[in-house]
Design an enzyme around this catalytic site. Structure first.
Site, PDB file in Angstrom:
ATOM      1  N   GLU A 161    -112.991  29.171  60.414  1.00  0.00           N
ATOM      2  CA  GLU A 161    -112.351  30.299  60.734  1.00  0.00           C
ATOM      3  C   GLU A 161    -113.129  31.711  60.943  1.00  0.00           C
ATOM      4  O   GLU A 161    -112.748  32.701  60.527  1.00  0.00           O
ATOM      5  CB  GLU A 161    -111.164  30.682  60.133  1.00  0.00           C
ATOM      6  CG  GLU A 161    -109.875  29.300  59.980  1.00  0.00           C
ATOM      7  CD  GLU A 161    -108.864  29.577  59.201  1.00  0.00           C
ATOM      8  OE1 GLU A 161    -108.934  30.632  58.717  1.00  0.00           O
ATOM      9  OE2 GLU A 161    -108.091  28.741  59.182  1.00  0.00           O
ATOM     10  N   ASN A 202    -115.435  25.114  61.694  1.00  0.00           N
ATOM     11  CA  ASN A 202    -113.709  24.565  62.031  1.00  0.00           C
ATOM     12  C   ASN A 202    -113.154  25.855  62.221  1.00  0.00           C
ATOM     13  O   ASN A 202    -113.140  26.984  61.566  1.00  0.00           O
ATOM     14  CB  ASN A 202    -113.332  23.879  60.592  1.00  0.00           C
ATOM     15  CG  ASN A 202    -111.955  23.197  60.819  1.00  0.00           C
ATOM     16  OD1 ASN A 202    -111.516  22.454  61.591  1.00  0.00           O
ATOM     17  ND2 ASN A 202    -111.226  23.718  59.884  1.00  0.00           N
ATOM     18  N   HIS A 238    -103.261  23.509  64.774  1.00  0.00           N
ATOM     19  CA  HIS A 238    -101.661  23.908  64.198  1.00  0.00           C
ATOM     20  C   HIS A 238    -101.049  24.235  65.429  1.00  0.00           C
ATOM     21  O   HIS A 238    -101.078  25.512  65.674  1.00  0.00           O
ATOM     22  CB  HIS A 238    -101.775  24.884  63.144  1.00  0.00           C
ATOM     23  CG  HIS A 238    -102.502  24.445  62.016  1.00  0.00           C
ATOM     24  ND1 HIS A 238    -102.045  23.419  61.079  1.00  0.00           N
ATOM     25  CD2 HIS A 238    -103.764  24.888  61.358  1.00  0.00           C
ATOM     26  CE1 HIS A 238    -102.801  23.302  60.093  1.00  0.00           C
ATOM     27  NE2 HIS A 238    -104.006  24.122  60.531  1.00  0.00           N
ATOM     28  N   GLU A 266    -106.716  19.303  61.806  1.00  0.00           N
ATOM     29  CA  GLU A 266    -105.669  19.814  60.900  1.00  0.00           C
ATOM     30  C   GLU A 266    -104.167  19.814  61.804  1.00  0.00           C
ATOM     31  O   GLU A 266    -103.392  20.587  61.499  1.00  0.00           O
ATOM     32  CB  GLU A 266    -105.797  21.090  60.348  1.00  0.00           C
ATOM     33  CG  GLU A 266    -107.116  21.406  59.610  1.00  0.00           C
ATOM     34  CD  GLU A 266    -107.285  22.784  59.079  1.00  0.00           C
ATOM     35  OE1 GLU A 266    -106.355  23.426  58.967  1.00  0.00           O
ATOM     36  OE2 GLU A 266    -108.315  23.029  58.695  1.00  0.00           O
ATOM     37  N   ASP A 268    -100.774  19.552  63.026  1.00  0.00           N
ATOM     38  CA  ASP A 268     -99.305  19.507  63.018  1.00  0.00           C
ATOM     39  C   ASP A 268     -98.533  20.181  64.146  1.00  0.00           C
ATOM     40  O   ASP A 268     -99.305  21.150  64.620  1.00  0.00           O
ATOM     41  CB  ASP A 268     -98.851  20.024  61.587  1.00  0.00           C
ATOM     42  CG  ASP A 268     -99.187  21.510  61.403  1.00  0.00           C
ATOM     43  OD1 ASP A 268     -99.598  22.179  62.176  1.00  0.00           O
ATOM     44  OD2 ASP A 268     -99.501  21.545  60.187  1.00  0.00           O
TER      45      ASP A 268
END
Length: 450
Positions: A161, A202, A238, A266, A268
């Site tokens: 990030e 990432n 996300h 990641e 979801d």
């Protein structure tokens, strides 16, 4: 990106599942006849992974993680505050546990994460450091952690990030103290510590073509041109229900065209609660869209879900009113999203219909006893009465029950509905509870509903 939910003890894990008229040995037996996701992914040369909590890798949680996924990401166990909570004092227990579990189940491990602005130990975040001191601290951290797992991890999220939404560099301990080149330095140090591990940057909200993903693209291009070791980019994904970017596959492809791998790291897909059939159908379509985009690009290595069960998801703790973001519900029952993933990976799996099921859980446990609960639920069918039975394997003894009449003969427990809760409508559920004694161990029972 974020912490997996950490408030649940191992005793709270569900330990058994059954389907009407059938004998099943706990989840993932609810879909035991289906080809495991990991086998479908491997056949396409892809990874299907999940973030995990080390302390939960037992019972149904461990069985599902081991059977369905070919890659694990430690949700928190490899972050700086976890491995070095006090300066010079290290705690590798959970990280080692996850690596050992993965080795035992023939799984890859993705290291997460070496350099981040969040979840740093207080001694580091609150210290006053010169640039030289900060550089030494970062190099030592990377060298120590990566060397410990040298040859055991497939990849590392080295830098996590680094960008703001507008594509500028995020103001962090590292950027403010070392400048933008902290990223190149971190990658170089990681390569020196383990030449075989794939090294990634990432970030989140970089799934489609936008200012933030373009900044990441330009950074990776520059690093490649400079000869800095960079093997891939991680797109966290996300996502929000119904908002998979239209440029997802295009974005994956443009990074791949730079000569780097791309991983969905990641995934979801959260929805506003309560969940409904319509929302779950949309979620399944969204999961399939993400998987389809990855499958279509050769250099997309695969997809990792950020927790595979809603009981272990970070979403409800951070986004008020949202949840149900993972492929399995809180009772380890696969949702339409699970079947959508299977389909995208070339499977022919379809959700079961017309079923009632009983789910056994341990809600509290202490040194001499535990409290359990059984939930009977129907979807596409209904019951006018029910009986649930199981056989204990370690001498457990029921001492009290409520909302059901339970008897135990030897190891065999049989529970009948009370006069007021025998009817379970299509789409409805009932629960009953009990207290029991145990000694030494409390293994998973096999449960039947009839």
């Amino acid at each position: 990106m974020r912490s997996l939910r950490s408030g649940l003890s191992p005793a709270s894990l569900l330990t058994g599942i059954a389907t009407l008229g059938a004998l099943l040995v706990a989840a993932p037996a609810a879909h035991a006849a289906d080809t495991p996701l990991r086998d479908l992914a491997s056949a396409k040369g892809k990874v299907i992974g999940t973030a995990v909590t080390g302390s939960k890798l037992t019972g149904t949680y461990g069985d599902t993680a081991g059977a369905q996924f070919n890659s694990l990401t430690p949700g928190n166990a490899m972050k700086w505050e976890s491995v070095e909570p006090s300066r010079g004092t290290y705690n590798w227990a959970e990280a080692d546990q996850i690596v050992a579990f993965a080795q035992a189940h023939n799984q890859q491990v993705r290291g997460h994460t070496l350099v981040w602005h969040s979840q740093n130990p207080g001694w580091l975040a609150n210290g006053s450091w010169t640039p030289a001191q900060l550089s030494t601290l970062l190099q030592d951290h990377i060298s120590i952690e990566v060397t410990r797992y040298k040859g055991k991890l497939a990849a590392w999220d080295v830098v996590n990030e680094p960008f703001n939404e507008d594509g500028t560099y995020r103001s962090t301990l590292w950027y403010n103290g070392l400048g933008a080149d902290y990223i190149a330095q971190a990658l170089t140090w990681a390569r020196a510590a383990d030449p075989s591990a794939k090294l990634y940057i990432n970030d989140y909200n970089v799934e489609g073509v936008n200012a933030k993903s373009t900044a990441l693209y330009n950074l990776v291009k520059s690093l490649k041109e400079r000869g800095v070791p960079i093997d891939g980019v991680g797109l966290q994904a996300h996502l929000i229900l119904g908002q998979v970017p239209a440029t997802f596959q295009q974005n994956i492809q443009r990074f791949a065209d730079l000569g780097v791998d791309v991983a969905i790291t990641e995934l979801d897909i959260r929805m506003q609660l309560p969940s409904t059939d319509a929302k779950l159908t949309q979620q399944a379509a969204d999961y399939k869209a993400v998987l389809d985009a990855c499958v279509a690009v050769i250099r997309c290595t695969g997809v990792t879900v950020w927790g595979f069960t809603d009981s272990d998801s970070w979403i409800p703790d951070v986004f008020t009113g949202y949840g149900a973001a993972t492929p399995y519900d809180e009772n380890y029952v696969p949702k339409p999203a699970y079947y959508a993933i299977a389909t995208a990976l070339g499977g022919t799996s379809t959700p079961p219909t017309g079923a009632c099921s009983a789910t056994y859980s341990v809600t509290n446990q202490w040194n001499t006893g535990f409290t359990g609960q059984v939930r009977i639920a129907c979807s596409g069918a209904a019951l006018s009465s029910w009986r649930v039975s199981w056989t204990y394997g370690a001498g457990q003894q029921i001492t009290q029950a409520w909302n059901a009449t339970c008897t135990q003969t030897g190891a065999v427990v049989s529970c009948l509905n009370a006069s007021y809760n025998g009817t379970v409508a299509n789409g409805g559920s009932v629960t009953f509870g009990f207290n029991a004694a145990w000694s030494g161990s409390n293994p998973v029972p096999t449960v039947t509903l009839g």
